[in-house]
Design a protein around this motif. Sequence first.
Motif, PDB file in Angstrom:
ATOM      1  N   VAL B  11     -22.074  87.042  31.649  1.00 12.94           N
ATOM      2  CA  VAL B  11     -22.845  86.939  32.874  1.00 12.94           C
ATOM      3  C   VAL B  11     -24.084  87.805  32.708  1.00 12.94           C
ATOM      4  O   VAL B  11     -23.996  88.941  32.216  1.00 12.94           O
ATOM      5  N   LYS B  14     -24.536  89.726  29.570  1.00 10.50           N
ATOM      6  CA  LYS B  14     -23.470  90.630  29.131  1.00 10.50           C
ATOM      7  C   LYS B  14     -22.261  89.787  28.699  1.00 10.50           C
ATOM      8  O   LYS B  14     -21.763  88.977  29.474  1.00 10.50           O
ATOM      9  N   ILE B  16     -18.584  88.711  28.106  1.00  9.23           N
ATOM     10  CA  ILE B  16     -17.328  89.068  28.767  1.00  9.23           C
ATOM     11  C   ILE B  16     -16.140  88.325  28.151  1.00  9.23           C
ATOM     12  O   ILE B  16     -15.083  88.902  27.927  1.00  9.23           O
ATOM     13  N   ASN B  36      -7.699  94.202  35.890  1.00 10.49           N
ATOM     14  CA  ASN B  36      -8.971  94.097  36.607  1.00 10.49           C
ATOM     15  C   ASN B  36     -10.108  94.164  35.593  1.00 10.49           C
ATOM     16  O   ASN B  36     -10.103  95.011  34.695  1.00 10.49           O
ATOM     17  N   GLY B  37     -11.038  93.263  35.729  1.00 10.46           N
ATOM     18  CA  GLY B  37     -12.215  93.299  34.869  1.00 10.46           C
ATOM     19  C   GLY B  37     -12.012  92.705  33.494  1.00 10.46           C
ATOM     20  O   GLY B  37     -12.884  92.791  32.632  1.00 10.46           O
ATOM     21  N   SER B  38     -10.843  92.081  33.245  1.00  7.78           N
ATOM     22  CA  SER B  38     -10.586  91.532  31.917  1.00  7.78           C
ATOM     23  C   SER B  38     -11.316  90.204  31.696  1.00  7.78           C
ATOM     24  O   SER B  38     -11.405  89.728  30.571  1.00  7.78           O
ATOM     25  N   GLY B  39     -11.839  89.603  32.750  1.00  4.42           N
ATOM     26  CA  GLY B  39     -12.631  88.377  32.582  1.00  4.42           C
ATOM     27  C   GLY B  39     -12.011  87.127  33.187  1.00  4.42           C
ATOM     28  O   GLY B  39     -12.465  86.015  32.920  1.00  4.42           O
ATOM     29  N   LYS B  40     -11.000  87.279  34.047  1.00  7.61           N
ATOM     30  CA  LYS B  40     -10.311  86.115  34.615  1.00  7.61           C
ATOM     31  C   LYS B  40     -11.237  85.299  35.526  1.00  7.61           C
ATOM     32  O   LYS B  40     -11.350  84.085  35.397  1.00  7.61           O
ATOM     33  N   SER B  41     -11.892  86.004  36.455  1.00  2.28           N
ATOM     34  CA  SER B  41     -12.799  85.291  37.350  1.00  2.28           C
ATOM     35  C   SER B  41     -14.002  84.748  36.587  1.00  2.28           C
ATOM     36  O   SER B  41     -14.526  83.681  36.912  1.00  2.28           O
ATOM     37  N   THR B  42     -14.405  85.482  35.570  1.00  6.08           N
ATOM     38  CA  THR B  42     -15.518  84.991  34.740  1.00  6.08           C
ATOM     39  C   THR B  42     -15.156  83.644  34.134  1.00  6.08           C
ATOM     40  O   THR B  42     -15.962  82.716  34.143  1.00  6.08           O
ATOM     41  N   TYR B  53     -23.818  82.597  34.857  1.00 11.21           N
ATOM     42  CA  TYR B  53     -22.713  82.685  33.895  1.00 11.21           C
ATOM     43  C   TYR B  53     -23.002  81.719  32.756  1.00 11.21           C
ATOM     44  O   TYR B  53     -23.140  80.522  32.988  1.00 11.21           O
ATOM     45  N   GLN B  85     -11.692  83.662  44.653  1.00 12.87           N
ATOM     46  CA  GLN B  85     -11.043  84.957  44.879  1.00 12.87           C
ATOM     47  C   GLN B  85     -11.594  85.585  46.168  1.00 12.87           C
ATOM     48  O   GLN B  85     -10.854  86.135  46.962  1.00 12.87           O
ATOM     49  N   GLU B 171      -6.567  84.205  42.190  1.00 17.34           N
ATOM     50  CA  GLU B 171      -5.875  85.170  43.060  1.00 17.34           C
ATOM     51  C   GLU B 171      -5.700  84.654  44.480  1.00 17.34           C
ATOM     52  O   GLU B 171      -5.920  85.366  45.449  1.00 17.34           O
ATOM     53  N   HIS B 203      -2.112  88.513  39.715  1.00 19.74           N
ATOM     54  CA  HIS B 203      -1.647  89.821  39.244  1.00 19.74           C
ATOM     55  C   HIS B 203      -0.142  89.958  39.412  1.00 19.74           C
ATOM     56  O   HIS B 203       0.448  90.915  38.958  1.00 19.74           O
TER      57      HIS B 203
HETATM   58  N1  LIG Z   1     -22.161  88.742  38.434  1.00 19.65           N
HETATM   59  C1  LIG Z   1     -21.827  89.765  37.634  1.00 19.65           C
HETATM   60  N2  LIG Z   1     -22.765  90.684  37.302  1.00 19.65           N
HETATM   61  C2  LIG Z   1     -22.466  91.702  36.485  1.00 19.65           C
HETATM   62  N3  LIG Z   1     -21.250  91.899  35.983  1.00 19.65           N
HETATM   63  C3  LIG Z   1     -20.285  91.026  36.252  1.00 19.65           C
HETATM   64  C4  LIG Z   1     -20.525  89.914  37.119  1.00 19.65           C
HETATM   65  N4  LIG Z   1     -19.392  89.211  37.231  1.00 19.65           N
HETATM   66  C5  LIG Z   1     -18.484  89.875  36.492  1.00 19.65           C
HETATM   67  N5  LIG Z   1     -19.010  90.955  35.906  1.00 19.65           N
HETATM   68  C6  LIG Z   1     -18.311  91.907  35.063  1.00 19.65           C
HETATM   69  O1  LIG Z   1     -17.548  91.191  34.140  1.00 19.65           O
HETATM   70  C7  LIG Z   1     -16.299  91.811  33.943  1.00 19.65           C
HETATM   71  C8  LIG Z   1     -15.178  90.811  34.211  1.00 19.65           C
HETATM   72  O2  LIG Z   1     -15.176  90.511  35.600  1.00 19.65           O
HETATM   73  P1  LIG Z   1     -14.175  89.461  36.228  1.00 19.65           P
HETATM   74  O3  LIG Z   1     -14.592  89.288  37.634  1.00 19.65           O
HETATM   75  O4  LIG Z   1     -14.146  88.265  35.386  1.00 19.65           O
HETATM   76  O5  LIG Z   1     -12.794  90.236  36.153  1.00 19.65           O
HETATM   77  P2  LIG Z   1     -11.359  89.797  36.675  1.00 19.65           P
HETATM   78  O6  LIG Z   1     -10.500  89.722  35.481  1.00 19.65           O
HETATM   79  O7  LIG Z   1     -11.456  88.608  37.528  1.00 19.65           O
HETATM   80  O8  LIG Z   1     -10.965  91.079  37.522  1.00 19.65           O
HETATM   81  P3  LIG Z   1     -10.110  91.201  38.904  1.00 19.65           P
HETATM   82  O9  LIG Z   1      -8.690  91.186  38.514  1.00 19.65           O
HETATM   83  O10 LIG Z   1     -10.507  92.549  39.413  1.00 19.65           O
HETATM   84  O11 LIG Z   1     -10.533  90.100  39.771  1.00 19.65           O
HETATM   85  C9  LIG Z   1     -16.266  93.014  34.857  1.00 19.65           C
HETATM   86  O12 LIG Z   1     -16.583  94.163  34.104  1.00 19.65           O
HETATM   87  C10 LIG Z   1     -17.333  92.717  35.857  1.00 19.65           C
HETATM   88  O13 LIG Z   1     -17.925  93.909  36.333  1.00 19.65           O
END
Ligand SMILES: Nc1ncnc2c1ncn2[C@@H]1O[C@H](COP(=O)(O)OP(=O)(O)OP(=O)(O)O)[C@@H](O)[C@H]1O
Lengths: 429, 246
Positions: B11, B14, B16, B36-42, B53, B85, B171, B203
């Motif tokens: 994204v 960066k 991910i 958290n932050g592992s990239g699932k929502s990404t 993205y 989410q 989620e 989770h």
């Molecule tokens: N729009 C964005 N701008 C900058 N960084 C982002 C953006 N979206 C996600 N990130 C970063 O990418 C990484 C993965 O985020 P993501 O939302 O995919 O995590 P996740 O696995 O869904 O976490 P959670 O369980 O907390 O929902 C995180 O470090 C987040 O800060």
Amino acid sequence: MKYFRDEFDSFLDLNKDENDTLIKLRKKSFENFMETGLPTSKWEDWQFTNFSSLNAGDFRLSSANDVIKPPGIVPGQIPHSHLLLIINGHYQPGLSKLPKNVTISSGADHYFSHPEFYSHKNMESKWSKGLNPFYSLNTSMMNSGICVQVEENTVLSNPIQIIYLTTAIQNEIMNHPRFVFELGNNSKATFVEHYIGSTSIGYFNNCVTLVELGQNSFMDHIRIQEETSGSHHVANSFYGLSQGSTLNVNNTSIGSSLYRHNINLKFCDANSSANYNALSLVDNEQHHDQRIIVEHSSDSCQSNQLFKYILSDESSGVFNGKVIVEEHTRQTDANQSNKNLVLSPSALMNANPQLEIYAEDVKCSHGSTTGQIDPEALFYLKSRGLSHKKSMELIMNGFISDISELVNDKHISEYLNKIASQQLQKIMK
Amino acid sequence: MLEIKNLHAGVKGKAILNGLNLKVNPGELHAIMGRNGSGKSTLANIITGRDDYDIISGKIEFNGIDLNEMAPEDRALEGIFMSFQYPVVIPGVNNTYFLRAALNAQLKHFGKKEINAADFMRLIREKLKLVNMDEKYLSRAVNDGFSGGEKKRNEILQMLTLEPKLSILDETDSGLDIDALKIVAKGVNDFRDSTRSFIAITHYQRLLEYMEPDFIHILIDGKIVKSGDISLAQEVEKKGYSWLES
Ligand SMILES: Nc1ncnc2c1ncn2[C@@H]1O[C@H](COP(=O)(O)OP(=O)(O)OP(=O)(O)O)[C@@H](O)[C@H]1O
Ligand SMILES: [Mg+2]
């Protein structure tokens, strides 16, 4: 500037038979206007609007040559309304039957029966904060408009719609319409003040509207500004509310390259309430500047203002809102909100909401926000299969949806929704 | 249905997702778990085509179509759906109007006749029952004034109405009380058949007890490090994620 003098002189020439006191009033007003000239960017409260195009222009006061036959289908006519039509500044009588207990009079006739609406002294004392060069200019050359009086204890079931149409003109004209809407005690009515232009030639409308609400009366005032994109529209509106009255205003403005509107609203007596919603939808190089002063000079009055702008391309908007709560007034409730949606990086919004509170017993809120389309909302809608265009449309229609809440008449609502969504389509591109 | 090959994505520049592989066949339910932050929502955002993205390298195919460069609305019309989410509030946009517009966009896409307001009301009332939602939510603006759990139910309502082929539930279980969770799980289960697929991001193993996933994947630092059956979720619930790190 010179053309103002020329036009004024020939206007006096043509109207030699007018009553002396009226001529005197005109002359005095014109002097006032010439003394100050048009507002410049150095004037407080006028700094964001440039009137040089009016200075440089050469607008001829509408004359008998501009009288034309009314078109078969009058643009903008709202079903089930009583129509009063003015074309190029010339009233077209006999088009609709007015309900019982409603009288209309025009210019001079009204002046003689109600000089108090015109005398400079009266206006100065009541509207000291609202008078300006455009008001003086209007008084000096007021050449059109209409006064509508609704008697006491009258409930009108259908709206009265005034269409002020500018069409089929041969060269650049100006008009200085004066409207008076008077609602008697315990009466209820809906007024539509509707400006429409249909011409590729530029023109200048400089309007003054005085609205008086009698005790315990109830008025819906819908102001629609659909002038052409090549026109100038300047307006001064004055609302005086007597005891126990209720006013709902919907002010929808989509036209004009240069639009400046001064709105003055005053609670002259206790227990009244006023709701003022305004919407501006602009694109290209349109400039919309609105200034409202709400004076809480009586007890237990409530005012709500909501001003929304959507701006695209190189357009610009100004919102200058002031709520004044005067000393010793009690139980004032005043809310002011301004929200703007900017669609392009070159569009510009200037917002300045102000409160001047000189009393203790006050509930006030005010705020202003300017932002872009929420990308999260846009993605959400698209992720459900809606096109970019449809998604934008939904978001913008959602943004303006609360503006029309004050309109009680179904046909007017439909009309407003129609022109708003057409304009949204246009400015979205 | 969905095939992701060696996907590197991020994204705003960066990175991910770092070499992710995933294959989802028709009828399957895949659960994705991870910190958290592992990239699932990404991953969910990449599949649905959110702006900002971007795919750096690798491939995502949906029923043989390359999704890269495809607009999110076209992906939706092809049958990809995400339960957000964090569902967003859209002021002034009526929930019913929005959902009917979405359904009609789909019907039109497939050359079918659009649904009129009356028929849509009949349809939506049926769907409301499935998620145990009150009709009053229909007259509100999208997600406006909805509680956290109500927003999630509204997402499932949209899924049941639009009937996507691939549903990504990001989620959806978070923030639901136990009764709501059962209702949502039942809604999803009744909707499952041999042609539809699901990716459930969660989770909690609890959701999986109600949903019976075919596969569990563990996402760490943008990569699936381990896949397995329901027992993997149970293991993670007990031990956390650190034992999976290399
Ligand atoms: N729009 C964005 N701008 C900058 N960084 C982002 C953006 N979206 C996600 N990130 C970063 O990418 C990484 C993965 O985020 P993501 O939302 O995919 O995590 P996740 O696995 O869904 O976490 P959670 O369980 O907390 O929902 C995180 O470090 C987040 O800060
Ligand atoms: Mg997430």
